[in-house]
Design a protein around this motif. Structure first.
Motif, PDB file in Angstrom:
ATOM      1  N   GLU A 101     -29.670  99.013 -23.026  1.00 34.53           N
ATOM      2  CA  GLU A 101     -31.118  98.817 -23.061  1.00 34.53           C
ATOM      3  C   GLU A 101     -31.825  99.739 -22.097  1.00 34.53           C
ATOM      4  O   GLU A 101     -33.004  99.573 -21.823  1.00 34.53           O
ATOM      5  CB  GLU A 101     -31.470  97.354 -22.785  1.00 34.53           C
ATOM      6  CG  GLU A 101     -31.153  96.471 -23.964  1.00 34.53           C
ATOM      7  CD  GLU A 101     -31.852  95.141 -23.914  1.00 34.53           C
ATOM      8  OE1 GLU A 101     -32.802  94.983 -23.145  1.00 34.53           O
ATOM      9  OE2 GLU A 101     -31.438  94.257 -24.667  1.00 34.53           O
TER      10      GLU A 101
ATOM     11  N   ASN B 281     -46.665  90.089 -21.395  1.00 37.49           N
ATOM     12  CA  ASN B 281     -45.572  90.951 -21.781  1.00 37.49           C
ATOM     13  C   ASN B 281     -44.370  90.840 -20.865  1.00 37.49           C
ATOM     14  O   ASN B 281     -43.282  91.261 -21.211  1.00 37.49           O
ATOM     15  CB  ASN B 281     -46.036  92.410 -21.825  1.00 37.49           C
ATOM     16  CG  ASN B 281     -46.800  92.703 -23.088  1.00 37.49           C
ATOM     17  OD1 ASN B 281     -46.997  91.816 -23.915  1.00 37.49           O
ATOM     18  ND2 ASN B 281     -47.243  93.926 -23.245  1.00 37.49           N
ATOM     19  N   ALA B 282     -44.599  90.294 -19.668  1.00 40.03           N
ATOM     20  CA  ALA B 282     -43.459  90.037 -18.795  1.00 40.03           C
ATOM     21  C   ALA B 282     -42.855  88.671 -19.090  1.00 40.03           C
ATOM     22  O   ALA B 282     -41.944  88.243 -18.411  1.00 40.03           O
ATOM     23  CB  ALA B 282     -43.883  90.117 -17.338  1.00 40.03           C
ATOM     24  N   GLY B 283     -43.377  87.992 -20.102  1.00 37.74           N
ATOM     25  CA  GLY B 283     -42.817  86.702 -20.491  1.00 37.74           C
ATOM     26  C   GLY B 283     -43.362  85.535 -19.687  1.00 37.74           C
ATOM     27  O   GLY B 283     -42.737  84.503 -19.601  1.00 37.74           O
TER      28      GLY B 283
ATOM     29  N   LYS C  12     -39.706  91.178 -11.873  1.00 47.45           N
ATOM     30  CA  LYS C  12     -40.167  91.858 -13.067  1.00 47.45           C
ATOM     31  C   LYS C  12     -41.107  93.017 -12.730  1.00 47.45           C
ATOM     32  O   LYS C  12     -41.249  93.945 -13.505  1.00 47.45           O
ATOM     33  CB  LYS C  12     -40.907  90.815 -13.923  1.00 47.45           C
ATOM     34  CG  LYS C  12     -41.023  91.123 -15.375  1.00 47.45           C
ATOM     35  CD  LYS C  12     -39.720  90.966 -16.111  1.00 47.45           C
ATOM     36  CE  LYS C  12     -39.913  91.442 -17.532  1.00 47.45           C
ATOM     37  NZ  LYS C  12     -38.724  91.375 -18.330  1.00 47.45           N
TER      38      LYS C  12
ATOM     39  N   GLN D 137     -35.614  99.867 -18.016  1.00 46.53           N
ATOM     40  CA  GLN D 137     -35.012  99.048 -19.055  1.00 46.53           C
ATOM     41  C   GLN D 137     -35.994  98.839 -20.211  1.00 46.53           C
ATOM     42  O   GLN D 137     -37.195  98.771 -19.987  1.00 46.53           O
ATOM     43  CB  GLN D 137     -34.641  97.679 -18.487  1.00 46.53           C
ATOM     44  CG  GLN D 137     -33.594  97.731 -17.420  1.00 46.53           C
ATOM     45  CD  GLN D 137     -32.226  97.964 -17.997  1.00 46.53           C
ATOM     46  OE1 GLN D 137     -31.866  97.412 -19.023  1.00 46.53           O
ATOM     47  NE2 GLN D 137     -31.452  98.834 -17.361  1.00 46.53           N
ATOM     48  N   TYR D 138     -35.428  98.687 -21.418  1.00 42.64           N
ATOM     49  CA  TYR D 138     -36.323  98.396 -22.538  1.00 42.64           C
ATOM     50  C   TYR D 138     -37.037  97.069 -22.314  1.00 42.64           C
ATOM     51  O   TYR D 138     -38.187  96.916 -22.702  1.00 42.64           O
ATOM     52  CB  TYR D 138     -35.549  98.354 -23.855  1.00 42.64           C
ATOM     53  CG  TYR D 138     -36.414  97.858 -24.980  1.00 42.64           C
ATOM     54  CD1 TYR D 138     -37.429  98.664 -25.484  1.00 42.64           C
ATOM     55  CD2 TYR D 138     -36.281  96.581 -25.499  1.00 42.64           C
ATOM     56  CE1 TYR D 138     -38.267  98.216 -26.481  1.00 42.64           C
ATOM     57  CE2 TYR D 138     -37.107  96.122 -26.497  1.00 42.64           C
ATOM     58  CZ  TYR D 138     -38.100  96.938 -26.978  1.00 42.64           C
ATOM     59  OH  TYR D 138     -38.939  96.495 -27.940  1.00 42.64           O
ATOM     60  N   ALA D 139     -36.335  96.131 -21.668  1.00 44.18           N
ATOM     61  CA  ALA D 139     -36.954  94.824 -21.430  1.00 44.18           C
ATOM     62  C   ALA D 139     -38.228  94.951 -20.614  1.00 44.18           C
ATOM     63  O   ALA D 139     -39.103  94.101 -20.684  1.00 44.18           O
ATOM     64  CB  ALA D 139     -35.961  93.911 -20.722  1.00 44.18           C
ATOM     65  N   ASP D 140     -38.335  96.023 -19.825  1.00 43.15           N
ATOM     66  CA  ASP D 140     -39.535  96.209 -19.026  1.00 43.15           C
ATOM     67  C   ASP D 140     -40.618  96.967 -19.781  1.00 43.15           C
ATOM     68  O   ASP D 140     -41.774  96.979 -19.345  1.00 43.15           O
ATOM     69  CB  ASP D 140     -39.202  96.990 -17.754  1.00 43.15           C
ATOM     70  CG  ASP D 140     -38.433  96.152 -16.768  1.00 43.15           C
ATOM     71  OD1 ASP D 140     -38.696  94.942 -16.736  1.00 43.15           O
ATOM     72  OD2 ASP D 140     -37.579  96.697 -16.065  1.00 43.15           O
TER      73      ASP D 140
ATOM     74  N   PRO E  45     -42.527  96.676 -22.481  1.00 39.25           N
ATOM     75  CA  PRO E  45     -43.836  96.111 -22.804  1.00 39.25           C
ATOM     76  C   PRO E  45     -44.686  95.866 -21.568  1.00 39.25           C
ATOM     77  O   PRO E  45     -45.898  96.135 -21.589  1.00 39.25           O
ATOM     78  CB  PRO E  45     -43.479  94.789 -23.495  1.00 39.25           C
ATOM     79  CG  PRO E  45     -42.132  94.986 -24.022  1.00 39.25           C
ATOM     80  CD  PRO E  45     -41.436  95.863 -23.042  1.00 39.25           C
TER      81      PRO E  45
END
Lengths: 585, 175, 361, 272
Positions: free
Chosen positions: C29, C119-121, C197, C341-344, C346
């Motif tokens: 990722e 977007n960070a959930g 995050k 990371q892709y998770a970051d 957004p």
């Protein structure tokens, strides 16, 4: 007994004499059937068979040993491998000394006990199938016809060596056969005779020779301490030095079982033709390791050494599963998972209770079946579709539904109920948990068991994902042509897996376990339901409204060099610690 | 089935697509999901995934490049589905009408069920429209609704695969 | 050996308000390459301004370039035309225009913060900020009559006056808001999961900020002191309590903090404006046709907004050129994506607060 | 009676889920959906036109749901805890295979993350089971439920379980497998209509699965179990509303660093 040893030898002679044609199928098939039947009849009888070797035979053994070691020395000099030369020389000297002080006479050199009978089943049942398979496999190999025949003859000979090693009672005889399996792996790994094969062959040679050295040392200690070279006498005696001998022998098992840090030779072996990988490096030869530990287990149980060995095995299980995640070549992945599972078997065997030993045996049987199946299927992929790498296998289910089906079946039989590996792990947790109060160190084994299993699941499904990932629209799947030479061995192995799993459930006699098989029913029902899905409409996958197709690669975990160093250093220390603990106790 | 139809309006899940809007309407949709207007009272979830949506909220006058995505997303929503055109420029092109890169409203490409006026449409209007859309959803059947025009990928796949029923049917109708 | 995954983000994606398409080349990722496409919202506003509309209408057209910073677009255009016509607005008009711009900045920044949190959930934080944001929206609606597209500014003045009731409302809501801002600041600073995050994630270094010509809050978060409000003298910002907010780390956390502190600063400016509102006309007659060329720079919520207007003495303009802050933010963003990371992705994207409709016009 | 509970299990889980959505909305100062909203969603999904990518993909979701149901049934019937954990693993594997079986990037990413989650929480679940075994001498749930409260003997194990509950019910900070803003739901992304319904309902069953582990800590006192479940339910939702989503790697670190070591310390404490 004689059939098991002599028939493969005779068959191999015939293979060499007769030209490479259909007759090979006939020979190997008949060998398979006979051997399986004989092994079965052995297994069902309860008597313990013993043999004494005649004097001339003993002389032959000595001569064979010396010739073998000299051959190793020659190979070492020929290919300028310092490791091989050094270890061969050490072995020659040690062997000469041990043989000079070895007592003669005593109990029978060959004893066929229950454990041996069980091993016969694995060796002949699975090994026979692999030989049958290799006939078809070799047809496409770009080598001369003589070499092809030699290859098959070699595999057949190997069967008889294996049959003999599992009933050897004398440590020296065991040593000879151990070295012969080393020779077999050396020759078969370097079969393709290119630089890589050669280098990997030599690696396998010197690593396994370490095992030979420790066996000789063990024999030396046994003779010095107890004046015997027989396993059964040794294991019955008590006192300080027994554990040291056992520790030395167990170390040879660790080497043969490719436990870390010695896993290099087994992975290097994957350059060999696939039947070799299947036969030597997963299904039969490496099983010597858990076999040896099982043989030694009566002494090991509840000692510090036993705990240490089981902890080592359990840690190997986790570490090898973890390292496997960084691999891309299908056979290497299988190799690593073999290393891992061998570690688990050794761990269970070394615990030394009756239950855990049974479980280790169960694992051995099912692992042999599943791994052989997977390796043979990998061979088919290699020969028919020319893919070795899991990245190339994407969506292979469309091109090769049958082979992929076999591979998936292999993975399922390695991970899911009601197959033996799953049940083995499940019951192992239960049985080790009951020992926890007396031996808290086994908590590490439980933990490793769980984490390792989870990692292995991750590994297998990483591969499955590559096989399965299919685009949305289903074009009619192509009909795959799988030659009988390939399909029959695969079907046989799959059948064995199912039959043994069913047998295991019946033996357990536990209703719950039968219930556990229920989810499998679902899996079996699924393919038949596929036809009914025709009436639903198809759509494209969601790609954020874009129309181009995106391609996903697989996850991989590359441990950093530092982590690798820690792993290898740690296991090196554990390996030495085995000897150390042996001396102390 | 009759039994299920009343539940359609109780759980309208939305998919939001910006087809070239000035993002005024988009932030108002976001505000409508916020705590003051709280669209979730009506069971609305912003799924962001066409395959699990019932209501397609489109903003913007449809630019040349977004029209293909618009149709692609529309075809991925399973029926029954309702399209809501949010804002003046989505309904007619608004201030952008006649600009060279603008297609003057979405109803040239997909059938629209609810038009919301306003530049930008306020959250109250959006809520009103979603309630209305829920009612329309109830009256719809599961029959295939097709876009007025198809682009690229779906067409080629439709030609290639007889089993991709949806694209095929639509394609046949066009011929 | 192919080890990379291609992950699409956009053009339609739940974490995006506007269509932009990224194609990430990822290892597992971890992003190692980015490909961006921003042209989905191109409508041709610039051309239309010189063809289909008269110069008096264009102020309302360019507001539709972007809904979030509509007021700054119309203000920039209006200022440019007023300069061409030789008109200087009186202080009341200036103050009212500034008030709207700062209110717009508050709501735009809050939207960005909320969107970054979402977007960070962190759904609850999103809801909290969106709830607080309604206070500003209420004020804007009361003043201009519309929540988003205000159409408040026209050539020669503003369209509505600020009555004393409205002044009370502004004071009341802004007081409440500044209390809420303290809570929010504490939350952004102390929440453990947000620090995982946000802190050290998506770092735009000072050199990169220079190289890629970053503007607005993201430049200031990297320590690059650039703010049109301090550089031009069109509006009396310094007198009304403007201070530049600088951070040095350049990560998401720093960008959030620049925005949080700017909101507080803008609240103070707004209060000063309503406290010191001069008397005067709100709409004056401006005569003539624009002739010549004029450049205007205004600090929009996302950074410097640049307008070039050229007229030839007729009702239709010859050229309107708009350069928006996001335009130069996107290369910087692509640089920041690499290695994270892709998770970051957004959250990083939202923290840059890109305005695609501004960029593509 | 037990059989009625088993049949009604998805409905029970649906009520929990509905209650949770209301609770979450109230915590965010919203009104939120009605309590029965999950059922409205279910009925609506049944009435959608079904679009699938290919048959195995759709069927694996169905299989996942039924195996999960079977797992929950096994819990109600009081079977061996280890079997139940492995059955659950099997259900997860079916789901992961489904995620992998389509050529969709988000689905793959979701499956990758789901696998990581399995690797993270599975050992902790087993350790919890081992903890029960050490106290009660059996893995059978019926026997475990006859012992008196476990939570004072296994407090750290309870904490370990607490850490992994958010993973299982897909709540912040560990909702990485679903992660709507990143991978738009992960595995469930390609499902629609009836087949999505199965995944939607299996979420209800997951609630029952993981909360029944919490319940076991109450031992013979069902009241204590219920109180524990309610407490954990509230706590999980509070944490959900106070945290952002962490990275997958961070999750593994947290679970292995804290949950695992707590569990091991507790078990060693019991042993020594």
């Amino acid at each position: 007994m004689l059939t098991l040893i002599l028939l493969p030898i005779i068959a191999s002679v015939f293979t060499l004499l007769l030209p490479f044609k259909r007759v090979h199928y006939f020979i190997t098939a008949s060998v398979l059937v006979t051997l399986t039947l004989v092994a079965f009849s052995f297994y069902s009888s309860t008597e313990i068979v013993t043999f004494h070797l005649s004097h001339s035979m003993s002389f032959l053994i000595v001569a064979a040993d010396v010739i073998l070691l000299l051959y190793f020395l020659y190979q070492g000099i020929k290919f300028r491998s310092a490791n091989v030369i050094f270890l061969s020389a050490v072995q020659l000297l040690l062997y000469g000394y041990v043989e000079s002080i070895a007592p003669t006479g005593g109990p029978a050199e060959i004893v066929v006990d229950n454990l041996s009978k069980f091993m016969f089943l694995i060796i002949n049942g699975v090994g026979g199938i692999i030989v049958l398979y290799s006939v078809r496999y070799m047809r496409d190999e770009p080598v001369s016809a003589t070499k092809k025949s030699l290859f098959i003859a070699g595999l057949l000979l190997f069967l008889s060596i294996m049959n003999l090693i599992v009933c050897a009672n004398s440590i020296l005889l065991f040593f000879l056969l151990f070295e012969m399996t080393t020779l077999a792996s050396y020759l078969l790994i370097s079969f393709r005779n290119d630089t890589l094969s050669r280098a990997n062959g030599l690696k396998a040679l010197w690593m396994n020779q370490i095992g030979g050295v420790v066996i000789l040392l063990g024999a030396l200690v046994a003779i010095e301490g107890y004046g015997t070279v027989m396993f059964d006498t040794l294991l019955k005696s008590s006192g300080g030095m027994v554990l040291f001998t056992v520790a030395l022998l167990a170390m040879s098992a660790l080497v043969k079982g490719a436990a870390l840090p010695f896993e290099g030779w087994l992975l290097g072996a994957m350059v060999a033709p696939t039947p070799v990988s299947a036969m030597l490096h997963s299904a039969t030869m490496v099983k010597i390791a858990p076999y040896l530990i099982l043989k030694l287990a009566p002494v090991l149980g509840a000692t510090l050494l036993g705990s240490l060995l089981s902890v080592t095995g359990a840690l190997v299980f986790v570490a090898a599963s973890y390292l496997a995640l960084s691999r891309f070549v299908f056979k290497e992945i299988l190799g690593y998972s073999t290393v891992a599972l061998l570690g688990l078997m050794m761990a269970l065997a070394a615990i030394g209770t009756k239950e855990s030993m049974t479980l280790a045996m169960v694992l051995m049987l099912f692992h042999a079946l599943s791994k052989a199946l997977l390796f043979l299927a990998a061979g088919v992929l290699e020969k028919q579709y020319h893919v070795k790498n899991i990245e190339e296998m994407k969506g292979l289910v469309h091109r090769a539904p049958k082979t992929v089906g076999f591979i998936l079946f292999g993975f399922i039989s390695l991970t899911l109920p009601p197959f033996g590996l799953f049940m083995g792990k499940l019951l192992a947790i239960t049985s080790i948990s009951s020992l926890l109060r007396e031996r808290p160190a086994l908590l590490i084994v439980v933990l490793s068991l769980v984490i390792g299993s989870a990692l292995l699941v991750l590994l297998y499904f990483k591969v499955s994902s590559a096989l399965l990932s299919a685009p949305s629209d289903i074009l009619p799947t192509q009909k795959e042509h799988l030659p009988y030479g390939f399909s029959i061995p695969l079907i046989l192995l799959a059948f064995y897996s199912i039959a043994t799993a069913a047998g295991f459930i019946i033996i357990q006699g536990d209703l719950f376990i039968a219930w556990l098989a229920l989810p499998l029913l679902l899996v079996i029902l699924l393919p038949s339901m596929v036809q009914k899905m025709e009436r639903y409409d198809r759509i494209q996958p969601y790609h954020c409204g874009e129309k181009e197709l995106f391609d996903a690669a697989l996850v991989y975990y590359e441990p950093s060099i530092r982590v690798r160093q820690i792993i290898y250093g740690g296991f090196g220390m554990l390996f030495v610690a085995v000897a150390f603990i042996g001396v102390l106790s | 089935m009759k039994f299920f139809t009343p539940f359609r309006k109780k759980s309208p899940w939305i998919l939001h697509y910006n087809a070239g809007s000035c993002n005024g309407c988009d932030i108002e949709i976001l505000a409508a999901l916020g705590p003051k207007f709280d669209l979730e009272r009506f069971g609305v979830i912003n799924t962001g995934n066409p395959k699990q949506s019932d209501i397609f909220l489109v903003t913007g006058p449809v630019t040349y490049r977004s029209r293909e995505r618009l149709v692609e997303l529309y075809t991925q929503i399973p029926e029954p589905k309702v399209v809501v055109a949010v804002g003046s420029c989505t309904t007619t092109g608004g201030v952008f009408r006649g600009m060279y890169n603008v297609e003057d409203g979405i109803d040239r490409y997909i059938p629209v069920d609810v038009y919301i006026p306003g530049c930008a449409s306020s959250p109250q209007l959006i809520i009103d429209a979603l309630v209305k859309a829920g009612e329309i959803l109830e009256s719809k059947s599961k029959a295939i609704e097709k876009p007025f025009k198809l682009f690229g990928a779906i067409e080629t796949i439709g030609n290639k695969l007889s089993r991709l029923n949806m694209a095929k049917k639509v394609h046949d109708d066009e011929d | 050996m192919k080890k990379t995954i291609q992950i699409p983000l956009g053009s339609q994606h739940i974490s995006l308000l506007e269509p932009i398409r990224f194609k990430f080349e990822c290892e597992n990722e971890k992003i190692i390459g980015v490909d961006a496409d921003v042209g989905f919202v191109h409508r041709g506003v610039e051309l239309a301004c010189t063809r289909s509309f008269e110069f008096k209408q264009v102020g309302y057209v360019v507001a539709r370039v972007c809904g979030l910073c509509a007021i700054t677009h119309s203000l920039s255009y209006t200022l440019a035309v007023e300069k061409l016509l030789g008109y200087v607005a009186n202080d009341r008009i200036k103050y009212l225009r500034m008030l709207m711009v700062e209110l717009d900045r508050i709501h735009s920044h809050m939207l960005c913060l909320a969107h970054t949190a979402e977007n960070a959930g962190f759904e609850a934080l999103f809801m909290q900020i969106m709830g607080d944001r309604e206070l500003v929206m209420e004020v804007q609606e009361a003043i201009s009559g519309n929540r988003v597209q205000f159409d408040y500014i026209s050539i020669g003045g503003v369209n509505r006056d600020l009555t004393s009731e409205l002044v009370d409302l502004v004071r009341k809501n802004l007081t409440t808001l500044s209390e809420k801002m303290e809570i929010l600041t504490g939350l952004f600073d102390n929440n453990w999961s947000l620090s995982l995050k946000y802190k050290g994630v998506g770092v735009l270094t000072l050199e990169d900020a220079y190289t890629y010509n970053a503007l607005g809050p993201l430049a200031r978060a990297s320590g690059l002191a650039t703010d049109v409000r301090a550089e031009t003298s069109d509006f009396p910002y310094e007198a009304l309590g403007y201070t530049m907010m600088l951070e040095s780390t350049g990560d998401i956390h720093a960008r959030n903090f620049v925005r949080l502190r700017e909101i507080v600063n803008s609240i103070a400016i707004c209060r000063n404006i309503v406290d010191n509102l001069p008397m005067g006309e709100i709409q004056e007659k401006v005569k003539g046709k624009p002739k010549g060329e004029e450049i205007v720079r205004i600090e929009a919520p996302r950074g410097e907004l640049f307008y070039l207007v050229r007229g030839n003495g007729t009702n239709t303009l010859e050229r309107v050129r708009i350069k928006t802050p996001t335009f130069s933010g996107i290369p910087a963003m692509m640089e920041v994506f690499k290695g994270s990371q892709y998770a970051d992705a957004p959250a990083i994207l939202a923290s840059f607060d890109p305005c695609m409709s501004c960029t593509a016009k | 009676m037990t059989w009625i509970w088993i049949v009604l299990a998805p409905l029970l889980g649906g009520l929990i889920y509905g209650g949770e959505r209301v609770l979450r909305a109230r915590m965010q100062r919203r009104q939120g959906p009605p309590l029965l909203q999950p059922f409205y969603d279910m009925f609506k999904l049944l009435d959608k036109r079904t679009l699938i990518l290919h048959a195995p993909h759709a069927l694996l979701a169905v299989a996942h749901f039924f195996v999960l149901w079977f797992t929950v049934a096994a819990i109600f019937l009081g079977w061996n805890l280890i079997y139940i954990i492995f059955l659950h693993l099997f259900a997860q594997i079916l789901l992961i295979l489904a995620g992998y079986s389509v050529r969709s990037v988000y689905s793959h990413l979701g499956a990758n993350r789901e696998l990581l989650m399995v690797v993270a929480y599975e050992p902790v679940l087993i350790l919890v089971a081992v903890g029960f075994y050490l106290i009660s001498g059996s893995f059978e749930i019926t026997t475990i439920l006859q012992g008196d409260g476990y939570w004072h003997q296994l407090p750290l194990l309870f904490v370990a379980l607490l850490i992994i509950v958010p993973i299982k019910v897909k709540k912040s900070p560990f909702d990485i497998g679903e992660a709507h803003q990143e991978i738009v739901g992960g595995i469930e992304i390609e499902y629609s209509g009836v087949f999505y319904e199965f995944l939607y309902m299996s979420r209800f069953l997951e609630y029952l699965f993981i909360y029944s582990f919490v319940f076991l800590f109450g031992g013979e006192s069902y009241w204590l179990g219920a109180v524990l479940v309610a407490g954990v339910f509230l706590l999980v939702n509070l944490v959900d509303n106070a945290t952002a989503r962490v990275h997958a790697a961070d999750m593994v670190k947290i679970v292995y660093g804290f949950a695992m070591s707590f569990a091991i310390i507790n078990i060693l404490g019991v042993l020594l």
